[in-house]
Motif scaffolding. Structure first.
Motif, PDB file in Angstrom:
ATOM      1  N   ARG A  61       0.828  -1.206   0.000  1.00 42.71           N
ATOM      2  CA  ARG A  61       0.000   0.000   0.000  1.00 42.71           C
ATOM      3  C   ARG A  61       0.864   1.259   0.000  1.00 42.71           C
ATOM      4  O   ARG A  61       0.623   2.207  -0.758  1.00 42.71           O
ATOM      5  CB  ARG A  61      -0.933   0.017   1.224  1.00 42.71           C
ATOM      6  N   GLU A  62       1.895   1.273   0.840  1.00 43.11           N
ATOM      7  CA  GLU A  62       2.707   2.487   0.962  1.00 43.11           C
ATOM      8  C   GLU A  62       3.614   2.683  -0.252  1.00 43.11           C
ATOM      9  O   GLU A  62       3.899   3.816  -0.633  1.00 43.11           O
ATOM     10  CB  GLU A  62       3.506   2.460   2.265  1.00 43.11           C
ATOM     11  N   ALA A  63       4.054   1.591  -0.846  1.00 44.55           N
ATOM     12  CA  ALA A  63       4.854   1.691  -2.076  1.00 44.55           C
ATOM     13  C   ALA A  63       4.000   2.306  -3.188  1.00 44.55           C
ATOM     14  O   ALA A  63       4.423   3.223  -3.905  1.00 44.55           O
ATOM     15  CB  ALA A  63       5.368   0.315  -2.491  1.00 44.55           C
ATOM     16  N   GLU A  64       2.794   1.804  -3.305  1.00 44.27           N
ATOM     17  CA  GLU A  64       1.836   2.314  -4.289  1.00 44.27           C
ATOM     18  C   GLU A  64       1.558   3.809  -4.065  1.00 44.27           C
ATOM     19  O   GLU A  64       1.529   4.600  -5.009  1.00 44.27           O
ATOM     20  CB  GLU A  64       0.530   1.516  -4.122  1.00 44.27           C
ATOM     21  N   ALA A  65       1.368   4.175  -2.805  1.00 48.44           N
ATOM     22  CA  ALA A  65       1.063   5.582  -2.483  1.00 48.44           C
ATOM     23  C   ALA A  65       2.218   6.501  -2.863  1.00 48.44           C
ATOM     24  O   ALA A  65       2.014   7.589  -3.412  1.00 48.44           O
ATOM     25  CB  ALA A  65       0.740   5.711  -0.991  1.00 48.44           C
ATOM     26  N   LEU A  66       3.448   6.041  -2.594  1.00 49.43           N
ATOM     27  CA  LEU A  66       4.622   6.860  -2.908  1.00 49.43           C
ATOM     28  C   LEU A  66       4.778   7.014  -4.425  1.00 49.43           C
ATOM     29  O   LEU A  66       4.974   8.123  -4.943  1.00 49.43           O
ATOM     30  CB  LEU A  66       5.869   6.210  -2.292  1.00 49.43           C
ATOM     31  N   SER A  86       9.601   4.868   6.962  1.00 42.68           N
ATOM     32  CA  SER A  86      10.372   3.934   7.778  1.00 42.68           C
ATOM     33  C   SER A  86      10.039   2.481   7.407  1.00 42.68           C
ATOM     34  O   SER A  86      10.923   1.632   7.326  1.00 42.68           O
ATOM     35  CB  SER A  86      10.098   4.202   9.258  1.00 42.68           C
ATOM     36  N   VAL A  87       8.757   2.204   7.160  1.00 49.41           N
ATOM     37  CA  VAL A  87       8.354   0.859   6.733  1.00 49.41           C
ATOM     38  C   VAL A  87       9.050   0.490   5.422  1.00 49.41           C
ATOM     39  O   VAL A  87       9.636  -0.590   5.289  1.00 49.41           O
ATOM     40  CB  VAL A  87       6.814   0.759   6.574  1.00 49.41           C
ATOM     41  N   LEU A  88       9.027   1.398   4.467  1.00 48.67           N
ATOM     42  CA  LEU A  88       9.597   1.094   3.153  1.00 48.67           C
ATOM     43  C   LEU A  88      11.124   1.080   3.160  1.00 48.67           C
ATOM     44  O   LEU A  88      11.748   0.197   2.584  1.00 48.67           O
ATOM     45  CB  LEU A  88       9.122   2.115   2.112  1.00 48.67           C
ATOM     46  N   HIS A  89      11.708   2.080   3.802  1.00 49.45           N
ATOM     47  CA  HIS A  89      13.151   2.258   3.650  1.00 49.45           C
ATOM     48  C   HIS A  89      13.954   1.443   4.663  1.00 49.45           C
ATOM     49  O   HIS A  89      15.049   1.001   4.365  1.00 49.45           O
ATOM     50  CB  HIS A  89      13.508   3.739   3.769  1.00 49.45           C
ATOM     51  N   ARG A  90      13.413   1.272   5.862  1.00 48.91           N
ATOM     52  CA  ARG A  90      14.191   0.553   6.890  1.00 48.91           C
ATOM     53  C   ARG A  90      13.626  -0.833   7.167  1.00 48.91           C
ATOM     54  O   ARG A  90      14.289  -1.839   6.980  1.00 48.91           O
ATOM     55  CB  ARG A  90      14.177   1.333   8.209  1.00 48.91           C
ATOM     56  N   GLN A  91      12.380  -0.872   7.631  1.00 51.89           N
ATOM     57  CA  GLN A  91      11.820  -2.140   8.111  1.00 51.89           C
ATOM     58  C   GLN A  91      11.760  -3.193   7.001  1.00 51.89           C
ATOM     59  O   GLN A  91      12.175  -4.323   7.201  1.00 51.89           O
ATOM     60  CB  GLN A  91      10.431  -1.902   8.720  1.00 51.89           C
TER      61      GLN A  91
END
Lengths: 209, 209
Positions: free
Chosen positions: A59-64, A101-106
């Motif tokens: 979801r967050e990848a899509e949003a970015l 943080s979810v995308l880049h680190r976690q």
């Protein structure tokens, strides 16, 4: 309440919890509580912590991606397109620090399957940037248009530079000089990527026309 | 055989095993066997898998830093310094793929303590690049020399671009077009970082004078 709404609440809570606590430390109890639902309902809808995390990454990848692609208007000159894309990228990362943080680190630090989800999004961004550069070179009637591999290399360089700067911006918060703003980061990268160090060192700067 | 020599053999075997198998899958048995020593001796000298991995990260980070710093001669013009540093960086990453995998992938994906070791090395490289840029701007008698934060931002962008390209190069092996060479990668980044996309798109290229 419709299922879609409930699921969105759960994922909002999950992104926040994963982003702040980290993937391992985040508990399904905490996510359920923050979402205001029971833990069994979270499992019923999203099955497991792994699947919930994967859904968050997607979801967050899509949003970015969407934020960047929407900002870029193909009829603008290449430098304005790039400026719009970079501004949108840094603004999105700054406005959604937990998602970043979810995308880049976690997602990158907890095993191959999650890392591959992010790699897929990164591939889309690289392809998007490469397309932009190719179109710009064609329009400029470049005498020696860059080869496919050159263009992909340049796109990889730009995406890597953007990631590095976004991480730096997010870490700069609370430092003595104050946080670096999304706008400053976009300007730094625009100057770096468009003008180049050779001319920057002589004092040249890019500015929106 | 002196202890230092034995330790070096163990660490060579460890870098190779961690780099190829990954941190988790690598076994101390395999490392001992590859080093031609007994497993108890590995534990005696390097204590635990965690400490052995940490020692590998430190050694390989130091080696990469040294390779870059040695290549850069401060009396050269700024672009030649950058070119020498980039060439050394990509050559080192290409010649030591296991070490690169330890630093770029394994150390970042298996927990905070290892990630911090790499972050420390990265900080040194960013500071080194920032120093190079500042000196270059001073020499060029730049009318508006970049501020400290601008310079750090530019250095972060350059280091991020280099990491991204090095990862791409290492993954490009075995692809249909053939591997991207260290020299090609250095040239792509030199053009990107020095000339800038604005002029690249018009067909300009950097070349060593």
């Amino acid at each position: 309440m419709p299922r879609a709404v409930r699921e969105r609440q759960m994922m909002d809570a999950a992104v926040r919890t994963f982003g702040r606590r980290g993937y391992r430390a985040a508990s399904m109890d905490e996510i359920a509580e923050l979402a205001g639902v029971s833990k069994p309902l979270v499992y019923l809808y999203l099955h497991s912590k792994e699947e919930l995390f994967t859904a968050c990454i997607r979801r967050e990848a899509e949003a970015l991606l969407t934020a960047v692609e929407r900002a870029v208007e193909p009829e603008l000159p290449a430098d304005r397109q790039l400026w719009a894309g970079l501004t949108a990228f840094f603004a999105h990362a700054a406005e959604h620090p937990d998602a970043w943080s979810v995308l880049h680190r976690q997602a990158r630090t907890h095993g191959e399957p999650f890392a591959l989800e992010v790699a897929a999004m990164r591939g889309h961004i690289v392809a998007f940037v490469a397309g932009l550069l190719e179109a710009a070179a064609r329009e400029a009637g470049s005498p020696g248009p860059p080869g496919e591999r050159d263009v992909e290399g340049l796109a990889q360089a730009l995406v890597g530079a953007a990631e590095s700067l976004a991480a730096w911006v997010n870490e700069s918060e609370g430092e003595s000089g104050g946080a670096v703003s999304a706008k400053e980061a976009a300007a730094t990268l625009m100057n770096f990527a468009w003008v180049g160090l050779g001319d920057l060192i002589k004092g040249e700067r890019w500015s929106p026309r």
